[in-house]
Design a protein around this motif. Structure first.
Motif, short mmCIF file in Angstrom:
data_model
loop_
_atom_site.label_atom_id
_atom_site.label_comp_id
_atom_site.label_asym_id
_atom_site.label_seq_id
_atom_site.Cartn_x
_atom_site.Cartn_y
_atom_site.Cartn_z
N SER A 1 -17.42 -4.10 -0.91
CA SER A 1 -16.32 -3.19 -1.15
C SER A 1 -15.15 -3.82 -0.39
O SER A 1 -14.02 -3.52 -1.01
CB SER A 1 -16.60 -2.03 -0.43
N GLU A 2 -15.20 -4.26 0.75
CA GLU A 2 -14.17 -5.17 1.51
C GLU A 2 -13.68 -6.20 0.68
O GLU A 2 -12.23 -6.23 0.65
CB GLU A 2 -14.60 -5.51 2.83
N TRP A 3 -14.28 -6.96 -0.04
CA TRP A 3 -13.96 -8.15 -0.77
C TRP A 3 -13.15 -7.70 -2.02
O TRP A 3 -11.97 -7.96 -2.39
CB TRP A 3 -15.01 -8.84 -1.29
N ARG A 4 -13.70 -6.70 -2.71
CA ARG A 4 -12.97 -6.08 -3.86
C ARG A 4 -11.59 -5.28 -3.49
O ARG A 4 -10.72 -5.45 -4.31
CB ARG A 4 -13.84 -4.98 -4.40
N ALA A 5 -11.55 -4.55 -2.32
CA ALA A 5 -10.32 -3.81 -1.87
C ALA A 5 -9.29 -5.20 -1.72
O ALA A 5 -8.09 -4.90 -2.21
CB ALA A 5 -10.49 -3.34 -0.78
N ALA A 6 -9.71 -6.30 -1.01
CA ALA A 6 -8.52 -7.22 -0.79
C ALA A 6 -8.12 -7.93 -2.00
O ALA A 6 -6.95 -8.14 -2.32
CB ALA A 6 -9.18 -8.38 0.23
N GLN A 7 -9.10 -8.17 -2.93
CA GLN A 7 -8.92 -9.10 -4.05
C GLN A 7 -8.16 -8.15 -5.05
O GLN A 7 -7.07 -8.71 -5.58
CB GLN A 7 -10.19 -9.55 -4.92
N ALA A 8 -8.39 -6.79 -5.07
CA ALA A 8 -7.45 -6.04 -6.09
C ALA A 8 -5.88 -5.82 -5.57
O ALA A 8 -5.08 -5.97 -6.30
CB ALA A 8 -8.30 -4.61 -6.13
N THR A 9 -5.95 -5.70 -4.20
CA THR A 9 -4.61 -5.48 -3.65
C THR A 9 -3.94 -7.04 -3.72
O THR A 9 -2.87 -6.91 -4.23
CB THR A 9 -4.64 -5.59 -2.07
N GLN A 10 -4.41 -8.20 -3.50
CA GLN A 10 -3.77 -9.29 -3.92
C GLN A 10 -3.52 -9.49 -5.35
O GLN A 10 -2.22 -9.79 -5.53
CB GLN A 10 -4.67 -10.50 -3.46
N ASP A 11 -4.31 -9.10 -6.41
CA ASP A 11 -4.03 -9.12 -7.57
C ASP A 11 -2.91 -8.33 -8.17
O ASP A 11 -1.91 -8.88 -9.07
CB ASP A 11 -5.20 -8.96 -8.43
N ALA A 12 -2.62 -7.11 -7.29
CA ALA A 12 -1.61 -6.37 -7.81
C ALA A 12 -0.46 -6.74 -7.13
O ALA A 12 0.58 -6.69 -7.81
CB ALA A 12 -1.95 -5.03 -7.18
N ASP A 13 -0.50 -7.54 -5.95
CA ASP A 13 0.85 -8.00 -5.56
C ASP A 13 1.34 -9.20 -6.38
O ASP A 13 2.55 -9.53 -6.69
CB ASP A 13 0.42 -8.60 -4.16
N VAL A 14 0.33 -10.13 -6.62
CA VAL A 14 0.73 -11.12 -7.51
C VAL A 14 1.23 -10.70 -8.85
O VAL A 14 2.28 -11.35 -9.20
CB VAL A 14 -0.76 -12.05 -7.73
N ARG A 15 0.56 -9.70 -9.57
CA ARG A 15 1.08 -9.33 -10.83
C ARG A 15 2.37 -8.40 -10.53
O ARG A 15 3.14 -7.71 -11.75
CB ARG A 15 0.08 -8.66 -11.52
N GLY A 16 2.86 -8.03 -9.42
CA GLY A 16 3.92 -7.29 -9.13
C GLY A 16 3.84 -5.70 -9.76
O GLY A 16 4.69 -5.06 -10.32
N LEU A 17 2.52 -5.14 -9.62
CA LEU A 17 2.21 -4.00 -10.06
C LEU A 17 2.55 -3.10 -8.85
O LEU A 17 2.39 -3.02 -7.80
CB LEU A 17 0.56 -3.60 -10.12
N VAL A 18 3.18 -1.84 -9.52
CA VAL A 18 3.62 -0.62 -8.29
C VAL A 18 3.13 0.89 -9.15
O VAL A 18 2.84 0.74 -10.39
CB VAL A 18 5.18 -0.73 -8.28
N GLY A 19 3.40 1.63 -8.21
CA GLY A 19 2.98 3.04 -8.82
C GLY A 19 1.77 3.18 -9.30
O GLY A 19 0.95 2.88 -8.93
N ALA A 20 1.65 3.95 -10.68
CA ALA A 20 0.35 4.14 -11.19
C ALA A 20 -0.08 2.87 -11.60
O ALA A 20 -1.46 2.98 -11.48
CB ALA A 20 0.76 4.94 -12.58
N GLU A 21 0.30 1.79 -11.95
CA GLU A 21 -0.34 0.74 -12.44
C GLU A 21 -1.18 0.01 -11.35
O GLU A 21 -2.05 -0.34 -11.27
CB GLU A 21 0.41 -0.37 -13.17
N ARG A 22 -0.47 0.04 -10.23
CA ARG A 22 -1.04 -0.42 -9.01
C ARG A 22 -2.25 0.37 -8.63
O ARG A 22 -3.33 -0.09 -8.23
CB ARG A 22 -0.18 -0.56 -7.81
#
Length: 207
Positions: free
Chosen positions: A70-91
């Motif tokens: 779960s820790e890995w998935r949380a960190a990976q999803a957060t990084q992916d969202a940052d790289v893709r510039g996702l904000v709000g509902a998409e994030r």
């Protein structure tokens, strides 16, 4: 007492050092979703393990495994969202997707390098040269549901798993939740890959 030549002493010392086990950080073997995701580069390093099998003075295989906790998935999803510039509902949707995946089969990224390329065949199931099992702290062996090749471009896989070697083949291994490997009292989980040539094993230990 016979004195060994300097070259022989150096050779022995090098091999003793090579045999020394690597100390990996302790990890929390729970499925708790972190309130705040840590830096991905640190998390993926903490959840990655490596082992090698040697025979007849040559390397038979190298196994590098990352347990997608779960820790890995949380960190990976957060990084992916940052790289893709996702904000709000998409994030939020990207993070929610990762939390849903964490509730599915146990999953690991396996990066395998073999001396004989024909032996790099984990995706052949029961016909594979290798037998791969996940082992809980009671010693129960969990057979994989499937092991498939990660067919994404190498640079994409390496961005997610920096430990991917130049000659390694990446696989995604999924295991059923028939036996829990995470929990408040879990102390260790192991992964074993073996064949008629021997075997390698990596483990993740709690504090």
């Amino acid at each position: 007492m016979m004195k060994l030549p300097t070259a022989s002493v150096l050779w022995i010392a090098l091999h003793i050092c090579a045999a020394c086990s690597v100390t990996y950080p302790a990890v929390r073997l729970t499925e708790d979703w972190p309130a705040t995701a840590r830096d991905y580069s640190v998390v993926v390093r903490d959840w990655t393990r490596k082992a090698q099998l040697h025979a007849n003075y040559q390397e038979v295989c190298e196994l590098v495994a990352t347990l997608k906790s779960s820790e890995w998935r949380a960190a990976q999803a957060t990084q992916d969202a940052d790289v893709r510039g996702l904000v709000g509902a998409e994030r939020e949707q990207r993070i929610a997707q990762s939390r849903t995946e964490a509730e599915g089969p146990y999953e690991l990224e396996l990066m395998v390098t073999t001396w004989d390329r024909r032996e790099n065949d984990l995706d052949r199931g029961k016909k594979s040269v290798w037998h791969v099992v996940l082992i809980d702290e009671q010693g129960h062996e969990i057979e994989p549901l499937e092991i498939i090749r990660d067919r994404r471009p190498a640079f994409v896989v390496r961005a997610e798993f920096p430990a991917l070697g130049e000659f390694a083949t990446p696989y995604i291994a999924r295991f059923p939740r028939t036996t829990p490997i995470f929990g408040a009292t879990a102390k260790q989980v192991r992964l074993r890959m073996s064949s008629t040539r021997g075997g390698v094993e990596v483990d993740w230990k709690a504090p």
